[in-house]
Design a protein around this motif. Structure first.
Motif, PDB file in Angstrom:
ATOM      1  N   ARG A   1       0.877  -1.170   0.000  1.00  0.00           N
ATOM      2  CA  ARG A   1       0.000   0.000   0.000  1.00  0.00           C
ATOM      3  C   ARG A   1       0.916   1.222   0.000  1.00  0.00           C
ATOM      4  NH1 ARG A   1      -2.954  -1.902   5.293  1.00  0.00           N
ATOM      5  NH2 ARG A   1      -0.797  -2.587   5.529  1.00  0.00           N
ATOM      6  N   ILE A   2       0.752   2.081  -0.994  1.00  0.00           N
ATOM      7  CA  ILE A   2       1.708   3.168  -1.223  1.00  0.00           C
ATOM      8  C   ILE A   2       1.017   4.519  -1.122  1.00  0.00           C
ATOM      9  CG2 ILE A   2       3.373   4.151  -2.853  1.00  0.00           C
ATOM     10  CD1 ILE A   2       3.590   1.384  -4.149  1.00  0.00           C
ATOM     11  N   ALA A   3       1.692   5.460  -0.456  1.00  0.00           N
ATOM     12  CA  ALA A   3       1.240   6.853  -0.411  1.00  0.00           C
ATOM     13  C   ALA A   3       2.237   7.707  -1.174  1.00  0.00           C
ATOM     14  CB  ALA A   3       1.138   7.343   1.028  1.00  0.00           C
ATOM     15  N   VAL A   4       1.736   8.536  -2.088  1.00  0.00           N
ATOM     16  CA  VAL A   4       2.559   9.500  -2.812  1.00  0.00           C
ATOM     17  C   VAL A   4       2.098  10.890  -2.399  1.00  0.00           C
ATOM     18  CG1 VAL A   4       3.243  10.391  -5.062  1.00  0.00           C
ATOM     19  CG2 VAL A   4       2.922   7.923  -4.742  1.00  0.00           C
ATOM     20  N   VAL A   5       3.007  11.681  -1.867  1.00  0.00           N
ATOM     21  CA  VAL A   5       2.673  13.025  -1.383  1.00  0.00           C
ATOM     22  C   VAL A   5       3.122  14.038  -2.430  1.00  0.00           C
ATOM     23  CG1 VAL A   5       2.918  14.695   0.488  1.00  0.00           C
ATOM     24  CG2 VAL A   5       2.979  12.227   0.984  1.00  0.00           C
TER      25      VAL A   5
ATOM     26  N   LEU B   1       5.152   2.876 -10.841  1.00  0.00           N
ATOM     27  CA  LEU B   1       4.781   1.931  -9.776  1.00  0.00           C
ATOM     28  C   LEU B   1       3.727   0.951 -10.270  1.00  0.00           C
ATOM     29  CD1 LEU B   1       4.617   4.418  -6.764  1.00  0.00           C
ATOM     30  CD2 LEU B   1       6.251   2.540  -7.000  1.00  0.00           C
ATOM     31  N   LYS B   2       2.751   1.459 -11.005  1.00  0.00           N
ATOM     32  CA  LYS B   2       1.720   0.594 -11.585  1.00  0.00           C
ATOM     33  C   LYS B   2       2.332  -0.387 -12.577  1.00  0.00           C
ATOM     34  CE  LYS B   2      -2.543   2.012 -10.253  1.00  0.00           C
ATOM     35  NZ  LYS B   2      -3.705   1.150  -9.943  1.00  0.00           N
ATOM     36  N   GLU B   3       3.296   0.100 -13.341  1.00  0.00           N
ATOM     37  CA  GLU B   3       3.966  -0.741 -14.336  1.00  0.00           C
ATOM     38  C   GLU B   3       4.759  -1.856 -13.659  1.00  0.00           C
ATOM     39  OE1 GLU B   3       7.400   0.860 -16.706  1.00  0.00           O
ATOM     40  OE2 GLU B   3       5.936   0.782 -18.328  1.00  0.00           O
ATOM     41  N   LEU B   4       5.386  -1.535 -12.513  1.00  0.00           N
ATOM     42  CA  LEU B   4       6.238  -2.506 -11.815  1.00  0.00           C
ATOM     43  C   LEU B   4       5.434  -3.480 -10.957  1.00  0.00           C
ATOM     44  CD1 LEU B   4       9.044  -0.007 -10.772  1.00  0.00           C
ATOM     45  CD2 LEU B   4       9.381  -1.982 -12.266  1.00  0.00           C
ATOM     46  N   PHE B   5       4.536  -2.964 -10.133  1.00  0.00           N
ATOM     47  CA  PHE B   5       3.794  -3.800  -9.186  1.00  0.00           C
ATOM     48  C   PHE B   5       2.518  -4.402  -9.768  1.00  0.00           C
ATOM     49  CE2 PHE B   5       6.239  -1.245  -6.067  1.00  0.00           C
ATOM     50  CZ  PHE B   5       6.717  -2.260  -5.256  1.00  0.00           C
ATOM     51  N   GLY B   6       2.060  -3.861 -10.878  1.00  0.00           N
ATOM     52  CA  GLY B   6       0.819  -4.345 -11.460  1.00  0.00           C
ATOM     53  C   GLY B   6      -0.326  -3.378 -11.213  1.00  0.00           C
ATOM     54  N   LYS B   7      -1.368  -3.509 -11.995  1.00  0.00           N
ATOM     55  CA  LYS B   7      -2.463  -2.547 -11.954  1.00  0.00           C
ATOM     56  C   LYS B   7      -3.239  -2.577 -10.642  1.00  0.00           C
ATOM     57  CE  LYS B   7      -5.749  -5.722 -14.152  1.00  0.00           C
ATOM     58  NZ  LYS B   7      -6.702  -5.927 -15.261  1.00  0.00           N
TER      59      LYS B   7
ATOM     60  N   ILE C   1      -2.555   2.649  -4.414  1.00  0.00           N
ATOM     61  CA  ILE C   1      -1.810   3.907  -4.314  1.00  0.00           C
ATOM     62  C   ILE C   1      -2.767   5.049  -4.020  1.00  0.00           C
ATOM     63  CG2 ILE C   1      -0.225   5.509  -5.453  1.00  0.00           C
ATOM     64  CD1 ILE C   1       0.594   3.248  -7.331  1.00  0.00           C
ATOM     65  N   ASP C   2      -2.453   5.826  -3.006  1.00  0.00           N
ATOM     66  CA  ASP C   2      -3.168   7.082  -2.727  1.00  0.00           C
ATOM     67  C   ASP C   2      -2.213   8.230  -3.015  1.00  0.00           C
ATOM     68  OD1 ASP C   2      -5.430   5.774  -1.867  1.00  0.00           O
ATOM     69  OD2 ASP C   2      -4.850   5.804   0.254  1.00  0.00           O
ATOM     70  N   VAL C   3      -2.701   9.273  -3.656  1.00  0.00           N
ATOM     71  CA  VAL C   3      -1.877  10.454  -3.891  1.00  0.00           C
ATOM     72  C   VAL C   3      -2.494  11.635  -3.146  1.00  0.00           C
ATOM     73  CG1 VAL C   3      -3.056  10.960  -6.083  1.00  0.00           C
ATOM     74  CG2 VAL C   3      -0.833  11.991  -5.605  1.00  0.00           C
TER      75      VAL C   3
ATOM     76  N   GLU D   1      -2.828   4.204   6.883  1.00  0.00           N
ATOM     77  CA  GLU D   1      -1.661   3.340   7.065  1.00  0.00           C
ATOM     78  C   GLU D   1      -1.120   2.888   5.708  1.00  0.00           C
ATOM     79  OE1 GLU D   1      -1.203  -1.243   8.258  1.00  0.00           O
ATOM     80  OE2 GLU D   1      -2.140  -0.031   9.836  1.00  0.00           O
ATOM     81  N   TYR D   2       0.233   2.876   5.591  1.00  0.00           N
ATOM     82  CA  TYR D   2       0.872   2.489   4.328  1.00  0.00           C
ATOM     83  C   TYR D   2       2.134   1.675   4.589  1.00  0.00           C
ATOM     84  CZ  TYR D   2      -2.206   6.055   2.429  1.00  0.00           C
ATOM     85  OH  TYR D   2      -3.308   6.790   2.088  1.00  0.00           O
ATOM     86  N   ASP D   3       2.519   0.899   3.571  1.00  0.00           N
ATOM     87  CA  ASP D   3       3.780   0.151   3.613  1.00  0.00           C
ATOM     88  C   ASP D   3       4.925   0.990   3.057  1.00  0.00           C
ATOM     89  OD1 ASP D   3       2.564  -2.418   4.418  1.00  0.00           O
ATOM     90  OD2 ASP D   3       1.652  -2.339   2.430  1.00  0.00           O
ATOM     91  N   VAL D   4       4.616   1.806   2.063  1.00  0.00           N
ATOM     92  CA  VAL D   4       5.622   2.625   1.378  1.00  0.00           C
ATOM     93  C   VAL D   4       5.122   4.057   1.306  1.00  0.00           C
ATOM     94  CG1 VAL D   4       6.825   3.017  -0.811  1.00  0.00           C
ATOM     95  CG2 VAL D   4       6.459   0.675  -0.006  1.00  0.00           C
ATOM     96  N   VAL D   5       6.019   5.001   1.592  1.00  0.00           N
ATOM     97  CA  VAL D   5       5.685   6.426   1.502  1.00  0.00           C
ATOM     98  C   VAL D   5       6.686   7.100   0.572  1.00  0.00           C
ATOM     99  CG1 VAL D   5       5.478   8.611   2.745  1.00  0.00           C
ATOM    100  CG2 VAL D   5       4.664   6.487   3.809  1.00  0.00           C
ATOM    101  N   ILE D   6       6.175   7.918  -0.345  1.00  0.00           N
ATOM    102  CA  ILE D   6       7.017   8.621  -1.309  1.00  0.00           C
ATOM    103  C   ILE D   6       6.697  10.111  -1.262  1.00  0.00           C
ATOM    104  CG2 ILE D   6       7.547   8.920  -3.754  1.00  0.00           C
ATOM    105  CD1 ILE D   6       6.846   5.940  -4.122  1.00  0.00           C
ATOM    106  N   LEU D   7       7.687  10.913  -0.924  1.00  0.00           N
ATOM    107  CA  LEU D   7       7.539  12.370  -0.953  1.00  0.00           C
ATOM    108  C   LEU D   7       7.851  12.844  -2.367  1.00  0.00           C
ATOM    109  CD1 LEU D   7       9.176  13.656   2.368  1.00  0.00           C
ATOM    110  CD2 LEU D   7       6.779  13.183   1.890  1.00  0.00           C
ATOM    111  N   ALA D   8       6.903  13.554  -2.985  1.00  0.00           N
ATOM    112  CA  ALA D   8       7.059  14.030  -4.353  1.00  0.00           C
ATOM    113  C   ALA D   8       6.816  15.528  -4.433  1.00  0.00           C
ATOM    114  CB  ALA D   8       6.106  13.279  -5.279  1.00  0.00           C
ATOM    115  N   ALA D   9       7.301  16.243  -3.443  1.00  0.00           N
ATOM    116  CA  ALA D   9       7.213  17.702  -3.407  1.00  0.00           C
ATOM    117  C   ALA D   9       8.508  18.213  -2.790  1.00  0.00           C
ATOM    118  CB  ALA D   9       6.014  18.157  -2.584  1.00  0.00           C
TER     119      ALA D   9
END
Length: 513
Positions: free
Chosen positions: A36-40, A53-59, A63-65, A307-315
């Motif tokens: 479960r991934i969060a993109v900020v 991420l969709k390409e790698l992990f599958g459709k 993911i929440d943005v 709650e997430y397994d992976v968090v990605i800061l994109a700002a």
């Protein structure tokens, strides 16, 4: 005491075997199931990262943005007199492979720069160079003033782009890098070494003339990054590529790329501001909790958590601005924050003050006036084309409507009324964009030390801006983070920070160190 029967022993062995098998299956499921991934952040970096991420992990990956403003980030358009113009990231190079590919994949098309645009360089008193409406005559004039430098610069840039292109090959192979320095080094030792000295020194060592550096190179640095030739050589080279021919943008606006990606990936946007990221120390596996604020149906500000397994800061984490709190994470964001450069983009519809630049009429006035004087109150002045046109032959105004043309001024701070009156003969429909955090303040003394990995399964895309802030660089950073997240989740550690190929070390430029 009687010895245990064979049945009891067999039962005990079977029980232990099943327990071990259950644990193995549980661990395997943890790895095989997508996280479960969060993109900020939903700018060009965050949205393209979602695509990869969709390409790698599958459709089916979840993911929440989170986006507190609007999709696109620093890609924006502005409406002036019923036409839209680029107000953020504007130009793309023909060798920007990711942006070219996304334009095709998303069913968009390129909009080329108008071929008849002329460039001039002004020092505050005189016009030092002025192009022609005839491209071949412009080349003659450039060669007359700058000699063979004008031929050498294209060869020089093309040679560097061969090094730059290696990152596309590495990422296609699934390789990822944990720091900006390692990513740039994967392109070549030469490009990494260039990041350690000023662009002025890079050109001096390459044999370019002082006149070429003080006029054309400085003007390009001021136009693209609002800074001087003291910026480091890597970002300086990116800036010089931005004055080559063949530049383009997306028809309809560059912001269509992030918008269309989110439509294509069917991601739900959470219009909220992330305020806190906490690591759960009580669980066996890594779990993060994101606390965020948003407005409810009654326009009241409420706080929620996911709650997430992976968090990605994109700002971008900006010194003195970014306010996300970290809990139970052994790193302070204060160590990651950068000082960003302020750039103000002012749009005005009307006529430039031709006499101020020494012109008798508008036809003589160059479409792009750059400057090479740090004391001037503006960096450049350029005529703008709407995002929904192909060539200037499809002009949206007739020759008799010259006062309807739209011009953009880049400056370090908002222009005063007297300054505006100096630059424009007539003006209306003024629109100002104050980009307080346009791009980092670049220096040749700072090393490319920012990490993409802030903690286990916690990543930062915008670290890439330490090398250079550009749309294509953001996508490179985004794909790198997507690969980091995937490789770590799947246990593909050999794909993280692979050893640099020996061919990268053949181009060392010891003279530039």
């Amino acid at each position: 005491m009687a010895a245990p029967s064979n049945v009891n022993v067999s039962y005990l062995v079977l029980t232990l075997f099943l327990l071990v098998l259950s644990q193995i299956s549980e661990n395997k499921a943890e790895v095989d199931d997508p996280p479960r991934i969060a993109v900020v952040g939903a700018g060009i970096g965050g949205t393209t990262c979602i695509y990869y991420l969709k390409e790698l992990f599958g459709k089916d990956v979840s993911i929440d943005v989170f986006e507190k403003k609007v999709v696109g980030g620093r890609l924006k358009t502005v409406n002036i007199d019923k036409h839209y113009y680029e107000a953020g990231g504007s130009i793309l190079h023909p060798r920007n492979k990711y942006m070219v590919n996304f334009t095709k994949i998303l069913g968009l098309r390129q909009r080329d720069s108008a071929p008849e645009e002329r460039m001039g360089i002004w020092n505050g008193t005189d016009i030092l160079f002025e192009g022609s409406r005839l491209p071949y005559w412009t080349v003659v004039k450039l060669a007359w003033r700058y000699g063979l430098d004008i031929v050498k610069i294209n060869t020089w840039i093309d040679d560097l782009l061969k090094d730059f292109d290696r990152i596309y090959e590495h990422q296609q192979q699934g390789y990822a890098y944990s720091t900006v320095e390692e990513l740039i080094h994967s392109m070549s030792t030469r490009l990494l070494n260039m990041s350690k000295i000023p662009i002025a020194k890079v050109f001096e060592n390459a044999g370019f003339s002082d006149l070429f550096v003080k006029e054309l190179v400085l003007a390009a640095m001021r136009m693209n990054y609002g800074q001087s030739t003291d910026i480091h050589g890597f970002v300086g080279a990116i800036s010089m590529a931005g004055v080559q021919s063949g530049l383009w943008s997306v028809h309809g606006g560059n912001k269509l790329i992030p918008e269309k990606i989110l439509e294509r990936t069917n991601i739900t946007i959470i219009n909220a501001e992330v305020t806190k990221i906490s690591l759960d120390k009580e669980t066996q596996h890594i779990k993060y909790y994101l606390e965020y604020t948003l407005k409810d149906e009654n326009n009241n500000i409420v706080t929620d958590e996911r709650e997430y397994d992976v968090v990605i800061l994109a700002a971008p984490l900006v010194e003195g601005e970014s306010s996300i709190e970290l809990e139970n994470i052994p790193r302070s964001l204060d160590d990651i924050k950068q000082q960003y450069h302020r750039t103000v983009a002012l749009f005005a519809q009307g006529l430039p003050n031709m006499k101020h630049f020494g012109y008798a009429n508008l036809y003589e006035h160059t479409e792009n006036m750059m400057t090479n004087n740090a004391e001037l109150y503006f960096n450049c002045l350029g005529k703008q084309d709407p995002v929904f046109y192909t060539t200037r032959q499809e002009n949206w105004y007739s020759a008799n409507d010259a006062d309807k043309s739209v011009w953009k001024v880049f400056s370090q701070r908002p222009l005063t009324a007297p300054q505006l009156n100096t630059l424009f003969q007539t003006k209306e429909n003024l629109k100002e964009f104050d980009w307080v955090s346009a791009y980092p303040e670049y220096s040749s003394t700072a090393r490319l030390s920012l990490p993409f990995v802030l903690n286990d399964q916690f990543y930062y895309i915008n670290a890439i801006e330490q090398a250079a802030s550009a749309m294509e660089m953001s996508i490179i950073g985004a794909r790198n983070v997507a690969l980091l997240a995937y490789n770590q989740w799947r246990g593909l550690y050999d794909n993280i920070n692979p050893s640099i190929d020996a061919e990268n070390d053949t181009d060392e430029i010891k003279s530039e160190l």
